[in-house]
Enzyme design. Structure first.
Site, short mmCIF file in Angstrom:
data_model
loop_
_atom_site.label_atom_id
_atom_site.label_comp_id
_atom_site.label_asym_id
_atom_site.label_seq_id
_atom_site.Cartn_x
_atom_site.Cartn_y
_atom_site.Cartn_z
N HIS A 70 0.75 -0.92 -0.06
CA HIS A 70 0.13 0.25 -0.24
C HIS A 70 0.73 1.51 -0.23
O HIS A 70 1.95 1.35 0.47
CB HIS A 70 -0.63 0.05 1.04
CG HIS A 70 -1.97 -1.37 1.46
ND1 HIS A 70 -3.13 -1.03 2.36
CD2 HIS A 70 -2.01 -1.52 0.49
CE1 HIS A 70 -3.89 -1.89 1.39
NE2 HIS A 70 -3.33 -2.84 0.45
N GLU A 72 1.27 4.15 1.92
CA GLU A 72 1.13 4.46 3.28
C GLU A 72 2.78 3.40 3.88
O GLU A 72 3.17 3.64 3.99
CB GLU A 72 0.57 4.26 4.13
CG GLU A 72 -0.90 4.95 4.20
CD GLU A 72 -2.45 4.56 3.28
OE1 GLU A 72 -2.92 4.59 3.88
OE2 GLU A 72 -1.46 3.34 2.12
N CYS A 100 -6.32 2.10 5.62
CA CYS A 100 -7.00 0.64 5.94
C CYS A 100 -6.60 0.26 7.38
O CYS A 100 -5.21 0.92 8.10
CB CYS A 100 -6.96 -0.26 5.30
SG CYS A 100 -4.43 -0.78 5.10
N CYS A 103 -2.74 -0.35 7.18
CA CYS A 103 -1.33 1.36 7.66
C CYS A 103 -1.67 1.58 8.79
O CYS A 103 -0.49 2.32 8.78
CB CYS A 103 -2.18 1.19 5.84
SG CYS A 103 -1.80 0.90 4.84
#
Length: 166
Positions: A70, A72, A100, A103
């Site tokens: 992801h 992040e 999410c 993260c």
């Protein structure tokens, strides 16, 4: 390559209405756009320390076969490597979509000072939706949280991406 934050570009939201977005969010949106072009969900992230951008990342293309790639997570890894530290307690994270649970956990472990995000994620978000990770008593670090920055632009990128796949 570090750039100071004092550069601001105007972003058009709708005809005849515009306002300046901070440079980190502009960069995050640009990274998100590149991710969408590569076939990844268009999410971008930028980490800033002392007014200087030290990491920019986006969701990785699907071909990487990495479920943790992801934006992040990738930005946190890049910033930690650049600073030679696993704690980013003097850093701010700018991301185009509400993080999410995975993260948000990484943000807490990295000790990010402030989280700025664009669009809310009612289905997968874990900051103000879902588990609200930073409100849990077992969460040992809670960043300051600022949402809705660049939400219209981030939301448009996501809508266009998913509409093209339907």
């Amino acid at each position: 390559m570090a750039r100071p934050l004092f550069y601001v570009r105007k972003t058009v939201i709708e005809p005849c209405v515009s306002f300046p977005l901070p440079l980190p969010m502009i960069n995050a949106l640009e990274a998100a756009g590149r991710a969408g072009i590569s076939g990844a969900v268009p999410v971008g992230a930028v980490i800033v320390r002392d007014g200087v951008i030290i990491a920019t990342a986006a969701n990785a293309a699907p071909g990487t076969h990495d479920p943790t790639a992801h934006a992040e997570i990738r930005a946190i890894r890049e910033a930690a490597a650049a600073l030679g530290a696993d704690r980013l307690n003097e850093c701010d994270l700018w991301v185009t979509l509400e993080p999410c649970a995975m993260c948000a956990g990484a943000i807490a472990h990295a000790r990010i000072a402030r989280l700025y995000y664009g669009a809310d994620d009612p289905k997968g978000g874990a900051v103000i939706h879902g588990p609200r990770l930073f409100n849990q008593p077992t969460c040992h670090h809670r960043p300051e949280i600022y949402g809705g920055i660049g939400a219209l632009e981030a939301g448009a990128l996501l809508r266009e991406f998913f509409e093209a796949r339907r």
